[in-house]
Design a protein around this motif. Structure first.
Motif, PDB file in Angstrom:
ATOM      1  N   ALA A  27       0.837  -1.130  -0.114  1.00  0.00           N
ATOM      2  CA  ALA A  27      -0.053  -0.012   0.127  1.00  0.00           C
ATOM      3  C   ALA A  27       0.841   1.326  -0.033  1.00  0.00           C
ATOM      4  N   LEU A  28       1.909   0.916   0.245  1.00  0.00           N
ATOM      5  CA  LEU A  28       3.017   2.263   0.492  1.00  0.00           C
ATOM      6  C   LEU A  28       3.521   2.742  -0.982  1.00  0.00           C
ATOM      7  N   LYS A  29       4.048   3.946  -1.017  1.00  0.00           N
ATOM      8  CA  LYS A  29       4.521   4.505  -2.462  1.00  0.00           C
ATOM      9  C   LYS A  29       6.118   4.154  -2.247  1.00  0.00           C
ATOM     10  N   SER A  30       6.754   4.419  -3.338  1.00  0.00           N
ATOM     11  CA  SER A  30       8.194   4.277  -3.289  1.00  0.00           C
ATOM     12  C   SER A  30       8.755   5.467  -2.559  1.00  0.00           C
ATOM     13  N   GLY A  31       9.660   5.182  -1.594  1.00  0.00           N
ATOM     14  CA  GLY A  31      10.260   6.379  -0.875  1.00  0.00           C
ATOM     15  C   GLY A  31       9.461   6.383   0.810  1.00  0.00           C
ATOM     16  N   GLU A  32       8.462   5.997   0.851  1.00  0.00           N
ATOM     17  CA  GLU A  32       7.832   5.675   2.004  1.00  0.00           C
ATOM     18  C   GLU A  32       8.236   4.706   3.071  1.00  0.00           C
ATOM     19  N   GLU A  33       8.024   4.849   4.500  1.00  0.00           N
ATOM     20  CA  GLU A  33       8.795   3.803   5.165  1.00  0.00           C
ATOM     21  C   GLU A  33       7.730   3.348   6.195  1.00  0.00           C
ATOM     22  N   LEU A  34       8.131   2.123   6.363  1.00  0.00           N
ATOM     23  CA  LEU A  34       7.082   1.336   7.104  1.00  0.00           C
ATOM     24  C   LEU A  34       7.823   0.886   8.670  1.00  0.00           C
ATOM     25  N   THR A  35       7.434   1.098   9.746  1.00  0.00           N
ATOM     26  CA  THR A  35       8.140   0.810  11.054  1.00  0.00           C
ATOM     27  C   THR A  35       7.228  -0.489  11.344  1.00  0.00           C
ATOM     28  N   VAL A  36       8.316  -1.623  11.487  1.00  0.00           N
ATOM     29  CA  VAL A  36       7.755  -2.826  11.938  1.00  0.00           C
ATOM     30  C   VAL A  36       8.221  -3.038  13.430  1.00  0.00           C
ATOM     31  N   GLN A  37       7.285  -3.242  14.460  1.00  0.00           N
ATOM     32  CA  GLN A  37       7.659  -3.606  15.786  1.00  0.00           C
ATOM     33  C   GLN A  37       7.268  -5.292  16.019  1.00  0.00           C
ATOM     34  N   ALA A  38       8.697  -5.955  16.348  1.00  0.00           N
ATOM     35  CA  ALA A  38       8.453  -7.243  16.325  1.00  0.00           C
ATOM     36  C   ALA A  38       9.294  -8.016  17.433  1.00  0.00           C
ATOM     37  N   ASP A  39       8.917  -8.945  18.092  1.00  0.00           N
ATOM     38  CA  ASP A  39       9.483  -9.630  19.145  1.00  0.00           C
ATOM     39  C   ASP A  39       9.732 -11.045  19.011  1.00  0.00           C
TER      40      ASP A  39
END
Length: 71
Positions: A27-39
């Motif tokens: 769903a994101l455009k090129s250059g946009e950032e996704l922050t993922v939290q994982a344990d």
């Protein structure tokens, strides 16, 4: 920050954090950032490998935080 740009994958085990990140990144455009939290302990290996294989740039990781952060 919008929910579009964050993914809380805490409590999920392999391969779910990567699968959910892949879906969210669509769903994101090129250059946009996704922050993922994982344990999930496997995320330390899985997230960088996924980014490399899928052609995404892993901008930043914070493995000392709880949960771990991948951007």
């Amino acid at each position: 920050m919008s929910d579009l740009y964050t993914l809380d994958a805490t409590g999920l085990l392999c391969p779910l954090p990567v699968l959910k990140a892949r879906k969210r990144l669509q769903a994101l455009k090129s250059g946009e950032e996704l922050t993922v939290q994982a344990d999930d302990p496997a995320a330390i290996i899985d997230m960088p490998h996924f980014c490399m294989e899928a052609g995404h740039e892993l901008v930043r990781t914070d493995l000392d935080s709880s949960p771990q952060i991948y951007v």
